[in-house]
Design a protein around this motif. Sequence first.
Motif, PDB file in Angstrom:
ATOM      1  N   UNK A   3       0.855  -1.184   0.000  1.00 54.90           N
ATOM      2  CA  UNK A   3       0.000   0.000   0.000  1.00 54.90           C
ATOM      3  C   UNK A   3       0.891   1.234   0.000  1.00 54.90           C
ATOM      4  N   UNK A   4       0.516   2.230  -0.798  1.00 56.72           N
ATOM      5  CA  UNK A   4       1.279   3.478  -0.885  1.00 56.72           C
ATOM      6  C   UNK A   4       0.336   4.647  -0.651  1.00 56.72           C
ATOM      7  N   UNK A   5       0.594   5.482   0.359  1.00 56.66           N
ATOM      8  CA  UNK A   5      -0.303   6.616   0.609  1.00 56.66           C
ATOM      9  C   UNK A   5      -0.073   7.756  -0.376  1.00 56.66           C
ATOM     10  N   UNK A   6      -1.158   8.406  -0.744  1.00 56.33           N
ATOM     11  CA  UNK A   6      -1.093   9.630  -1.536  1.00 56.33           C
ATOM     12  C   UNK A   6      -0.502  10.754  -0.688  1.00 56.33           C
ATOM     13  N   UNK A   7      -0.079  11.831  -1.360  1.00 58.50           N
ATOM     14  CA  UNK A   7       0.245  13.054  -0.635  1.00 58.50           C
ATOM     15  C   UNK A   7      -0.987  13.467   0.163  1.00 58.50           C
ATOM     16  N   UNK A   8      -0.774  13.962   1.365  1.00 59.87           N
ATOM     17  CA  UNK A   8      -1.890  14.264   2.265  1.00 59.87           C
ATOM     18  C   UNK A   8      -2.431  15.672   2.011  1.00 59.87           C
ATOM     19  N   UNK A   9      -3.529  15.750   1.280  1.00 64.05           N
ATOM     20  CA  UNK A   9      -4.226  17.020   1.076  1.00 64.05           C
ATOM     21  C   UNK A   9      -5.592  16.995   1.761  1.00 64.05           C
ATOM     22  N   UNK A  10      -5.740  16.132   2.749  1.00 65.68           N
ATOM     23  CA  UNK A  10      -7.003  16.042   3.455  1.00 65.68           C
ATOM     24  C   UNK A  10      -7.859  14.897   2.952  1.00 65.68           C
ATOM     25  N   UNK A  11      -9.110  14.890   3.391  1.00 64.34           N
ATOM     26  CA  UNK A  11     -10.035  13.812   3.057  1.00 64.34           C
ATOM     27  C   UNK A  11     -10.351  13.813   1.556  1.00 64.34           C
ATOM     28  N   UNK A  12     -10.230  12.651   0.891  1.00 57.19           N
ATOM     29  CA  UNK A  12     -10.592  12.554  -0.521  1.00 57.19           C
ATOM     30  C   UNK A  12     -11.900  11.801  -0.736  1.00 57.19           C
ATOM     31  N   UNK A  13     -12.421  11.891  -1.969  1.00 56.74           N
ATOM     32  CA  UNK A  13     -13.634  11.166  -2.339  1.00 56.74           C
ATOM     33  C   UNK A  13     -13.358   9.988  -3.265  1.00 56.74           C
ATOM     34  N   UNK A  14     -12.102   9.820  -3.707  1.00 61.19           N
ATOM     35  CA  UNK A  14     -11.782   8.768  -4.669  1.00 61.19           C
ATOM     36  C   UNK A  14     -11.510   7.429  -3.976  1.00 61.19           C
ATOM     37  N   UNK A  15     -11.628   6.375  -4.776  1.00 55.17           N
ATOM     38  CA  UNK A  15     -11.370   5.026  -4.294  1.00 55.17           C
ATOM     39  C   UNK A  15      -9.892   4.672  -4.495  1.00 55.17           C
ATOM     40  N   UNK A  16      -9.345   3.740  -3.720  1.00 55.37           N
ATOM     41  CA  UNK A  16      -7.956   3.303  -3.910  1.00 55.37           C
ATOM     42  C   UNK A  16      -7.712   2.808  -5.339  1.00 55.37           C
ATOM     43  N   UNK A  17      -6.497   3.001  -5.813  1.00 56.55           N
ATOM     44  CA  UNK A  17      -6.122   2.610  -7.170  1.00 56.55           C
ATOM     45  C   UNK A  17      -4.986   1.594  -7.097  1.00 56.55           C
ATOM     46  N   UNK A  18      -5.203   0.410  -7.651  1.00 57.63           N
ATOM     47  CA  UNK A  18      -4.158  -0.610  -7.708  1.00 57.63           C
ATOM     48  C   UNK A  18      -3.482  -0.568  -9.071  1.00 57.63           C
ATOM     49  N   UNK A  19      -2.167  -0.504  -9.056  1.00 63.25           N
ATOM     50  CA  UNK A  19      -1.397  -0.346 -10.287  1.00 63.25           C
ATOM     51  C   UNK A  19      -1.009  -1.706 -10.864  1.00 63.25           C
ATOM     52  N   UNK A  20      -1.468  -1.971 -12.075  1.00 61.47           N
ATOM     53  CA  UNK A  20      -1.042  -3.133 -12.860  1.00 61.47           C
ATOM     54  C   UNK A  20      -0.270  -2.587 -14.057  1.00 61.47           C
ATOM     55  N   UNK A  21       1.040  -2.770 -14.108  1.00 62.03           N
ATOM     56  CA  UNK A  21       1.852  -2.126 -15.155  1.00 62.03           C
ATOM     57  C   UNK A  21       1.353  -2.357 -16.570  1.00 62.03           C
TER      58      UNK A  21
END
Length: 243
Positions: A3-21
């Motif tokens: 798991x990799x956290x996004x930059x913290x700009x507060x509460x988001x509305x988007x869902x987690x994104x799993x990267x498949x190259x």
Amino acid sequence: MPVLPSVDYGMPLWEPITIAPERTALLIIDMQYYNAARGQGFSVVMDRVEPGSSEYFDTRVERQTVPAIRSLIDQLRPLGVRMVYLCMGSQHRDLRDMPPRLRAAFRRLEAKGGVKDLFWAQGPLFRVLDDLEPAPADLVVEKRSLGGFNGSDLDDVLRRHGIESIFVTGVSTNSCVETTARDAADRGYGTVLVDDCLADYDPAWHQASLKAFHFNFGPVLRTVEDVVFATQQRATIVAPSEA
């Protein structure tokens, strides 16, 4: 799964994104001579219209944005990530295939700056910077508007190649980049802005775009290293509160 956290700009509305190259694209927006080269094209126009106004942008592009994108290309291509170049320009010298608003604005800029054919796709300024030159297998999509999806077949190209997630890079953050990234998220792509691979004319504009995007549309990763880690590890990018 990592798991990799996004930059913290507060509460988001988007869902987690799993990267498949194999289902991911690196989108490189408007890294062309008309728009991303000191002393050429738009840089000349801006400096003539408002002296010094392009200095911050030109310096960031040279020192940060171009090297960071080059590094991402070199590290992501062997992992199977698709390189997609998005290039703005008109096939007509009179810009007839661009929206009327843009056509009028661009003509005014050319007149004020004393630079002809700034946005003509047949001119020398249309090509991608030599440092970021596309390889034969890379995809190059021409667009006629600021947003990549509104003025091109970008959506068709991505779907034909099975792309589900996008790392977004290029210029300018608050214009072509943000418009394209928002539209990508609205079309269902897992869309990630890469801070170090972007540039704008004002750092406040840049930060405002990142914060606004993060709330409604998708995560922001800060560095090349973050993107490479997410890709190598097939990581899931999440809000900091979920890490």
